[in-house]
Design an enzyme around this catalytic site. Structure first.
Site, mmCIF file in Angstrom:
data_model
loop_
_atom_site.group_PDB
_atom_site.id
_atom_site.type_symbol
_atom_site.label_atom_id
_atom_site.label_comp_id
_atom_site.label_asym_id
_atom_site.label_seq_id
_atom_site.Cartn_x
_atom_site.Cartn_y
_atom_site.Cartn_z
ATOM 1 N N HIS A 54 -3.063 -5.313 1.038
ATOM 2 C CA HIS A 54 -2.519 -5.637 2.367
ATOM 3 C C HIS A 54 -2.531 -7.151 2.618
ATOM 4 C CE1 HIS A 54 -2.427 -1.531 4.191
ATOM 5 N NE2 HIS A 54 -3.370 -1.296 3.305
ATOM 6 N N CYS A 91 0.838 -1.194 0.000
ATOM 7 C CA CYS A 91 0.000 0.000 0.000
ATOM 8 C C CYS A 91 0.884 1.259 0.000
ATOM 9 C CB CYS A 91 -0.994 -0.035 1.148
ATOM 10 S SG CYS A 91 -2.367 1.133 0.953
ATOM 11 N N GLU A 116 -0.855 -8.764 4.674
ATOM 12 C CA GLU A 116 -0.578 -9.079 6.087
ATOM 13 C C GLU A 116 -1.839 -9.264 6.917
ATOM 14 O OE1 GLU A 116 -1.091 -4.622 6.055
ATOM 15 O OE2 GLU A 116 -0.233 -6.136 4.711
#
Length: 203
Positions: free
Chosen positions: A184, A84, A186
């Protein structure tokens, strides 16, 4: 060659999903540290630049005397993975940024800041992650005030696109030991993109 267990990967700990990235990397079998100072940067074999606000990340990196050491580290071959805002920070050029906005650079691409809109325009999708150096797979992807890549230069490789209003958008790029996604990974629970980055570091 370093074994995976002996690698230390840093996560730039100025803003963003630091804990989440560290948890994903540790699931991949590597040691992690938060990086706020040049001395910590000197300890790592690779670094993750998480999301957040790209102008703020740049300003904080200056405050913590980390901007130039990190920029130089990337030029010298330090592997990095930006997500991002981290993608914006790895771009050689940006669209929609502030007049004084700086990036670390390293990937020959032009990134449009907030390309998919504001926070209320955040969305989830499945993207086909199709890198030339690994087996393709479908990856869950969460886009939060996300950028997208306007164009890439000859040294950069498109690894994923997503279909959006206006057409397909580039959302993952790799150049050498640098990897960037506009989404994202994660926060998805799927470690495969982090695993690919660990392999880039290990190689």
């Amino acid at each position: 060659m370093s074994t995976t267990s002996s690698l230390t990967i840093g996560v730039l700990a100025l803003q963003g999903d630091v804990r989440e990235h560290r948890a994903m990397l540790e699931q991949c079998g590597v040691q992690t540290i938060g990086v706020r100072r040049p001395a910590e940067l000197a300890q790592v074999d690779g670094i993750v630049i998480p999301g957040g606000e790209s102008t703020t990340i740049g300003k904080l990196a200056r405050i913590f005397d980390l901007f130039e050491p990190l920029r130089q580290g990337l030029r010298d071959g330090l592997p990095a993975f930006g997500t991002c805002a981290g993608m914006i920070m790895l771009a050689d050029a940006i669209e929609g940024g502030t007049a004084d906005q700086e990036t670390f650079g390293g990937i020959d691409m032009v990134v449009r800041r907030n390309g998919f809109g504001r926070q209320v325009d955040s969305f989830e999708a499945t993207v086909r992650f199709n890198p030339s150096w690994a087996t393709a797979f479908d990856s869950p992807a969460t886009f939060i005030r996300a950028p997208y890549v306007e164009k890439v230069g000859g040294a950069a490789e498109v690894a994923a696109t997503v279909t959006a209003p206006g057409g397909d958008r580039i959302v993952a790029v790799r150049q050498g030991r640098l990897l960037a996604t506009s989404f994202h990974p994660e926060i998805t629970g799927d470690t495969r993109i982090h695993e690919l980055f660990v392999e880039l570091v290990r190689s």
